[in-house]
Design an enzyme around this catalytic site. Structure first.
Site, PDB file in Angstrom:
ATOM      1  N   ASP A  80     -17.477 -16.109  52.729  1.00  0.00           N
ATOM      2  CA  ASP A  80     -17.303 -16.600  51.349  1.00  0.00           C
ATOM      3  C   ASP A  80     -18.436 -16.078  50.465  1.00  0.00           C
ATOM      4  O   ASP A  80     -18.454 -16.318  49.263  1.00  0.00           O
ATOM      5  CB  ASP A  80     -17.158 -18.126  51.293  1.00  0.00           C
ATOM      6  CG  ASP A  80     -18.354 -18.867  51.831  1.00  0.00           C
ATOM      7  OD1 ASP A  80     -19.296 -18.221  52.346  1.00  0.00           O
ATOM      8  OD2 ASP A  80     -18.354 -20.112  51.758  1.00  0.00           O
ATOM      9  N   SER A  81     -19.350 -15.299  51.058  1.00  0.00           N
ATOM     10  CA  SER A  81     -20.339 -14.561  50.261  1.00  0.00           C
ATOM     11  C   SER A  81     -19.632 -13.617  49.295  1.00  0.00           C
ATOM     12  O   SER A  81     -20.261 -13.095  48.374  1.00  0.00           O
ATOM     13  CB  SER A  81     -21.287 -13.777  51.171  1.00  0.00           C
ATOM     14  OG  SER A  81     -20.565 -13.030  52.130  1.00  0.00           O
TER      15      SER A  81
ATOM     16  N   ASP B 226     -14.208 -17.356  56.757  1.00  0.00           N
ATOM     17  CA  ASP B 226     -14.899 -18.581  56.326  1.00  0.00           C
ATOM     18  C   ASP B 226     -13.941 -19.596  55.715  1.00  0.00           C
ATOM     19  O   ASP B 226     -13.121 -19.244  54.853  1.00  0.00           O
ATOM     20  CB  ASP B 226     -15.925 -18.226  55.243  1.00  0.00           C
ATOM     21  CG  ASP B 226     -17.318 -18.041  55.796  1.00  0.00           C
ATOM     22  OD1 ASP B 226     -17.605 -18.531  56.905  1.00  0.00           O
ATOM     23  OD2 ASP B 226     -18.129 -17.388  55.107  1.00  0.00           O
TER      24      ASP B 226
ATOM     25  N   LYS C 269     -14.760 -19.999  60.437  1.00  0.00           N
ATOM     26  CA  LYS C 269     -16.168 -20.443  60.469  1.00  0.00           C
ATOM     27  C   LYS C 269     -16.332 -21.585  59.483  1.00  0.00           C
ATOM     28  O   LYS C 269     -15.764 -21.555  58.389  1.00  0.00           O
ATOM     29  CB  LYS C 269     -17.116 -19.295  60.116  1.00  0.00           C
ATOM     30  CG  LYS C 269     -18.594 -19.715  60.062  1.00  0.00           C
ATOM     31  CD  LYS C 269     -19.548 -18.545  60.099  1.00  0.00           C
ATOM     32  CE  LYS C 269     -19.750 -17.857  58.779  1.00  0.00           C
ATOM     33  NZ  LYS C 269     -20.278 -18.703  57.697  1.00  0.00           N
TER      34      LYS C 269
ATOM     35  N   GLU D 106     -19.445 -24.497  57.933  1.00  0.00           N
ATOM     36  CA  GLU D 106     -20.883 -24.764  57.819  1.00  0.00           C
ATOM     37  C   GLU D 106     -21.190 -26.217  58.137  1.00  0.00           C
ATOM     38  O   GLU D 106     -20.506 -27.121  57.633  1.00  0.00           O
ATOM     39  CB  GLU D 106     -21.360 -24.456  56.390  1.00  0.00           C
ATOM     40  CG  GLU D 106     -21.239 -22.989  56.023  1.00  0.00           C
ATOM     41  CD  GLU D 106     -21.790 -22.683  54.628  1.00  0.00           C
ATOM     42  OE1 GLU D 106     -22.397 -23.581  53.989  1.00  0.00           O
ATOM     43  OE2 GLU D 106     -21.613 -21.543  54.181  1.00  0.00           O
TER      44      GLU D 106
ATOM     45  N   GLU E 284     -28.687 -19.482  60.044  1.00  0.00           N
ATOM     46  CA  GLU E 284     -29.116 -18.861  58.784  1.00  0.00           C
ATOM     47  C   GLU E 284     -30.455 -19.432  58.329  1.00  0.00           C
ATOM     48  O   GLU E 284     -30.619 -20.652  58.212  1.00  0.00           O
ATOM     49  CB  GLU E 284     -28.050 -19.068  57.692  1.00  0.00           C
ATOM     50  CG  GLU E 284     -28.474 -18.420  56.375  1.00  0.00           C
ATOM     51  CD  GLU E 284     -27.343 -18.121  55.415  1.00  0.00           C
ATOM     52  OE1 GLU E 284     -26.167 -18.362  55.759  1.00  0.00           O
ATOM     53  OE2 GLU E 284     -27.652 -17.643  54.306  1.00  0.00           O
TER      54      GLU E 284
END
Ligand code: KIV
Length: 256
Positions: free
Chosen positions: A43-44, A82, A110, A112, A179
């Protein structure tokens, strides 16, 4: 078709895991053909593709669209997508959002977060969907946290990260992205779990490394994170090529 099993994906993640983001077909195909082990539709893309300040405006529709493009270019690497911000608040929401990414071609999703995500991993495991975890600095929480901060500096934070990694592995995660974790803590996490840890800004003692593709190829010259080694100068090549095109048109076009 059944989704790839967690076991089969863990087997395919050869150490050191080389992982990179891709958001479109040509980049995905080049990374895949070059031999990268894991390709993340991160999602970057909200930042390096869409030009936003952080990742929080990325939607599930954006991720589905980019996952479909990347899927067409990936034949060897494990393809992870993501789950974007606010699309996995409950186990059922996590399942419905993940099903859309899996239908778009992801091998795994993925998400978070640590302990708070265990029930979601369990729900996804029940549905046969493999999950990559992501702990440490969580970009989707950047607004709440007021910036990008190193994690694991205090003993309490370090111990929480280690315990969260163990819990995520027990809940079925196939790998854990670390991260911006203090390097010694990342090394301890790596020693505490069997599945690979994949570091970004977390030192070299992880089971592999992940980078945003623009940081590797020099495709986003306005900001380069301090831990990134830039191996190319794509922005300059583009600038020079476009400059030559402008010159060519001005030289070859008849005056109106
Ligand atoms: O979205 C992304 O690119 C990521 C990596 C930085 C791990 O989550």
């Amino acid at each position: 078709m059944p989704y790839p099993t967690s076991k089969s994906l863990i087997k395919r993640l050869k150490r050191p895991v080389t992982a990179i983001t891709a958001y479109d077909y040509p980049a995905a195909r080049i990374c895949d053909e070059t031999g990268v082990g894991l390709i993340l539709v991160g999602d970057s893309l909200g930042m390096v593709v869409a030009g936003n300040e952080d990742t929080t405006s990325v939607t599930l529709d954006h991720m589905v669209y980019h996952t479909e493009m990347v899927r067409r270019g990936v034949h060897r690497a494990v393809l992870v997508s993501d789950l974007p911000y606010a699309t996995y608040e409950t186990p059922e929401m996590a399942l419905n959002s993940s099903l859309r990414l899996m239908e778009a071609g992801a091998d795994a999703v993925k998400l978070e977060g640590g302990f708070g995500q265990i029930s979601k991993l369990e729900r996804l495991r029940e549905a046969g969907i493999a999950v990559c975890a992501h702990i440490g600095m969580l970009p989707q929480r950047v607004k709440k946290e007021g910036g990008y901060k190193k994690k694991g500096k205090s003993e309490e934070e370090a111990s929480n990260l280690i315990r969260a990694a163990i819990a995520l592995e027990q809940a079925g995660a196939i790998a854990i992205v670390l991260e911006s974790v203090v390097a010694e803590v990342a090394a301890k996490i790596t020693d505490s779990v069997e599945i690979p840890t994949i570091g970004i800004g977390s030192g070299s003692e992880c089971g592999g490394q992940i980078r945003v593709i623009h940081d590797v190829i020099g495709g986003y010259p306005w900001f380069v994170p301090p831990f990134a080694t830039v191996h190319g100068d794509v922005a300059r090549v583009m600038q020079q090529s476009v400059g030559k095109f402008i010159k060519e048109v001005s030289l070859t076009t008849e005056k109106q």
